[in-house]
Scaffold this motif. Structure first.
Motif, PDB file in Angstrom:
ATOM      1  N   ILE A  93      -7.092  27.320   3.450  1.00  0.00           N
ATOM      2  CA  ILE A  93      -7.797  28.370   2.555  1.00  0.00           C
ATOM      3  C   ILE A  93      -7.949  28.137   1.491  1.00  0.00           C
ATOM      4  O   ILE A  93      -6.760  27.866   0.637  1.00  0.00           O
ATOM      5  N   GLY A  96      -9.823  32.090   1.453  1.00  0.00           N
ATOM      6  CA  GLY A  96     -10.048  32.531   2.474  1.00  0.00           C
ATOM      7  C   GLY A  96     -11.802  33.825   2.783  1.00  0.00           C
ATOM      8  O   GLY A  96     -10.513  34.102   4.260  1.00  0.00           O
ATOM      9  N   THR A  99     -11.999  32.617   6.922  1.00  0.00           N
ATOM     10  CA  THR A  99     -11.383  32.211   7.388  1.00  0.00           C
ATOM     11  C   THR A  99     -10.680  33.398   8.684  1.00  0.00           C
ATOM     12  O   THR A  99     -10.624  32.318   9.505  1.00  0.00           O
TER      13      THR A  99
END
Ligand code: FES
Ligand code: FES
Length: 144
Positions: A93, A96, A99
């Motif tokens: 990450i 992020g 993600t």
């Protein structure tokens, strides 16, 4: 004209009225406040909006909410245990943003070729998913 739809979202039955042109992504974010599902491209190219629909990974920006009537939806929030997700340790990450979509695609057993990341590079992400799939003995899993 609005349509009444019923979905099970993260294990909770949810009934709401939606306009026929609203996407599942819009409903999840704007109506149900499930902001972990990200809007990137909005046209099915980046994978940031990936959720599970009846256990299958889909890009929610291309799914009309009315077509999800009766479906079971899982978002990234639905993977949390006691309000927390498992940590990701491989450096997979940076910002992020991508993600949640990556994790949901992995959960849906789909390949990640439709998921784009602007900052991390894909080797670390694949490493994190591999660790999550088969964690070493005595270690926590590395992703949700
Ligand atoms: S926001 Fe859905 S694929 Fe990019
Ligand atoms: S970590 Fe930033 S886009 Fe993937």
């Amino acid at each position: 004209m609005r349509h009444s739809i019923a979905m099970t979202v993260n294990g909770r039955r949810t009934v709401l009225d939606v306009e026929p042109h609203r996407t599942l992504l819009e409903v999840l974010r704007d109506r149900l406040d499930l902001l972990g599902t990200r809007e990137g491209c909005g046209v099915g190219e980046c994978g940031a909006c990936t959720v599970l629909l009846n256990g299958r990974a889909v890009v929610s920006c291309l799914v009309l909410a009315v077509s999800a009537d009766g479906a079971e939806i899982t978002t990234i929030e639905g993977l949390a245990k006691e309000g927390r997700l498992d940590p990701i340790r491989t450096g997979a990450i940076q910002c992020g943003f991508c993600t949640p979509g990556m994790i949901m695609a992995a959960k849906g057993a789909s390949v990640l070729e439709g998921n784009l990341c602007r900052c991390t590079g894909y080797a670390k992400i694949h490493e994190a998913i591999a660790q999550s799939a088969s964690p070493p003995a005595g270690r926590e899993t590395t992703s949700a």
